[in-house]
Design an enzyme around this catalytic site. Structure first.
Site, mmCIF file in Angstrom:
data_model
loop_
_atom_site.group_PDB
_atom_site.id
_atom_site.type_symbol
_atom_site.label_atom_id
_atom_site.label_comp_id
_atom_site.label_asym_id
_atom_site.label_seq_id
_atom_site.Cartn_x
_atom_site.Cartn_y
_atom_site.Cartn_z
ATOM 1 N N GLY A 1 -0.509 -2.935 -13.266
ATOM 2 C CA GLY A 1 -1.391 -3.636 -14.193
ATOM 3 C C GLY A 1 -0.754 -4.807 -14.916
ATOM 4 N N GLU B 1 -7.784 -14.755 -6.919
ATOM 5 C CA GLU B 1 -8.828 -14.213 -6.048
ATOM 6 C C GLU B 1 -10.169 -14.261 -6.763
ATOM 7 O OE1 GLU B 1 -6.883 -10.819 -3.153
ATOM 8 O OE2 GLU B 1 -7.590 -10.230 -5.122
ATOM 9 N N ILE C 1 -14.166 -9.307 -7.836
ATOM 10 C CA ILE C 1 -15.214 -8.375 -7.440
ATOM 11 C C ILE C 1 -15.326 -7.375 -8.576
ATOM 12 C CG2 ILE C 1 -16.053 -6.819 -5.656
ATOM 13 C CD1 ILE C 1 -15.512 -9.683 -4.669
ATOM 14 N N GLU D 1 -5.239 -0.190 -0.739
ATOM 15 C CA GLU D 1 -6.229 -0.194 -1.811
ATOM 16 C C GLU D 1 -7.307 -1.242 -1.537
ATOM 17 O OE1 GLU D 1 -4.697 -0.051 -5.722
ATOM 18 O OE2 GLU D 1 -3.277 1.545 -5.241
ATOM 19 N N ARG E 1 4.793 3.215 -1.300
ATOM 20 C CA ARG E 1 5.481 4.351 -1.922
ATOM 21 C C ARG E 1 4.495 5.494 -2.068
ATOM 22 N NH1 ARG E 1 2.825 4.055 -6.696
ATOM 23 N NH2 ARG E 1 2.373 1.981 -7.533
ATOM 24 N N ARG F 1 -4.477 12.335 -15.751
ATOM 25 C CA ARG F 1 -3.127 12.017 -16.206
ATOM 26 C C ARG F 1 -3.015 12.331 -17.700
ATOM 27 N NH1 ARG F 1 -1.239 6.439 -13.169
ATOM 28 N NH2 ARG F 1 -2.358 6.778 -11.207
#
Length: 455
Positions: free
Chosen positions: A165, A200, A203, A275, A293, A339
């Protein structure tokens, strides 16, 4: 099989890797900073060695000290977990040069797919759909303005070398662009030592759908289904589930096939995640990035597929073929992960380090797992990520999984520090989440404003 591996990480993922290695009969070496001397991963590993002071740049990111620890202890391989050096191609290359196996993809593939601009170019070659965007690195605001005009607003700025992020900004108008670009570039430079950006078309809102893939050195590549990671705050995932309620059989086959095609194109080895962003209004999906990873949310996929991803990582790094073929993989039920962080959601999610004075982790029943490195009396240091546990549940269907998660969170009790357990309980109980009616805008635009109004 390896005799001994070193785990270049800390916290719950280090504990997870140590346990998987032990079940394979492989010895383990833990590394730790001076702040983590009493951490659980240090206690349960076969050996442990201090690699530096509390600051991660001097310990968990200290390549020379970590490699020296591997040599000193006779470790044949290094598992980087997630975060820290897990996607650092320089570290992977140093491991190769020292004849220490890096448990992950090659440095070459990491360079290709870890850099978002390179990855985008490779996906275009592979025939995987990508969003309209810049064709290379963007370094100046003048370039950014010109490209944004060509693409059309809204756009998203991303750090080329980014992750977690960092270095990301959403821009709706030309007036917002220059300050957003300068802020994102400065953040990227500070976090990754690289201020290169790319742009980009945004979306948004969308579904964040990711596909777990596994590859080996014998040319085999398989997928283990998809995860829906659309519940995010500040571009960081909060809750994940599998399968996604947003896609049906046909679209699921298209997305997972695209992910396998992407991995095959770069001859990918070990665990990775492709992703995508899914535009629900059009049904079109677009490649976003690849994580080279193991992911924080990998247990969700382990529950629905029955495949131990960390053990597969170790076997593949050892030169073995994948233990399963695509036709052997079957999916059952529904899994959800929450989480758990040591943070205060009522005060802008401020970190809450400190000593755990009492701890009760939920248990009992089939299909409940808590991955954590906490124990009663443990002091959570203030130097690292605030995640302290993951609660993962599996049910025969989504409703059962939701109810099981609610039950688990009600039982979860940590005293001495503030956590986001109650926040997660409210989120998993929200009518929109229960109905599966959410996207990447839901948490920030709908749930949090209402949550923060509460006393």
């Amino acid at each position: 099989m390896f005799n001994k591996i070193l785990i270049a990480n800390r916290g719950e993922i280090a504990v997870r890797i140590i346990r998987a290695a032990r079940e394979l009969g492989v010895g383990t070496v833990a590394i730790y900073s001076t702040a983590d001397r009493d951490a659980l991963h240090v206690h349960i590993a076969d050996e442990a060695i201090c690699v530096g002071p509390a600051r991660s740049t001097e310990s968990y990111l200290n390549m020379n000290n970590i490699l020296s620890a591997a040599v000193a202890t006779g470790a044949q391989a290094i598992h980087p977990g997630f975060g820290f050096l897990s996607e650092n191609s320089k570290f992977a290359r140093l491991c190769e040069e020292m004849n220490i196996k890096f448990i992950g993809p090659s440095a070459k593939v990491m360079d290709m797919m870890g850099d978002k601009i390179n990855a985008r170019a490779e996906m275009i070659k592979a025939g995987v759909p990508v969003t309209p965007g810049s064709e290379g690195e963007v370094h100046t605001t003048d370039e950014a303005v010109k490209i944004a005009e060509e693409i059309g607003y809204p756009i998203i700025l991303k750090a080329s070398a980014g992750g977690g992020g960092k270095g990301i900004r959403k821009v709706n108008t030309v007036e917002e662009l220059v300050p957003a670009f300068e802020a994102a570039q400065a953040e990227a430079q500070a976090a990754f030592g690289n201020g290169a950006m790319f742009i980009e078309r945004m979306i948004f809102p969308a579904r964040h759908i990711e596909v777990q893939i596994l590859g080996d050195s014998h040319g085999n590549v398989i997928h283990l289904g998809e995860r829906d990671c659309s519940l995010q705050r500040n571009n960081q995932k909060v809750l994940e589930e599998s399968p996604s309620v947003a896609i049906g059989h046909t679209l699921r086959n298209e997305i997972t096939s695209a992910a396998v095609k992407a991995a095959q194109h770069v001859s990918y080895e070990n665990a990775g995640t492709i992703e995508f962003l899914l535009d629900e209004s059009s049904g079109k999906f677009y490649f976003m990035e690849m994580n080279t990873r193991v992911q924080v949310e990998h247990p969700v996929t382990e529950f629905v597929s029955g495949v131990d991803i960390v053990k597969e990582q170790i076997r593949v790094a050892n030169g073995n073929e994948l233990s399963v073929k695509q036709e052997d993989v079957t999916f059952s039920g529904h899994a959800i992960e929450c989480r758990i962080n040591a943070e205060n959601p009522k005060f802008n999610f401020a970190p809450s380090p400190g000593k755990i004075t009492n701890l009760f982790l939920p248990g009992g029943g089939v299909g409940l797992r808590v991955d954590s490195a906490m124990y009663s009396g443990y002091t959570i240091p203030p130097y690292y990520d605030s995640m302290i546990a993951k609660v993962i549940v599996h049910g025969e269907n989504r409703f059962e999984a939701l109810m099981k998660m609610q039950r688990a969170l009600l039982e979860f009790d940590v005293e001495g520090v503030t956590t986001n357990v109650d926040f997660q309980l409210e989120l998993i109980s929200d009518p929109h989440v229960v109905a599966g009616d959410y996207d990447t805008s839901f948490l920030g635009n709908v749930f949090l404003p209402e949550y923060q109004k509460e006393d």
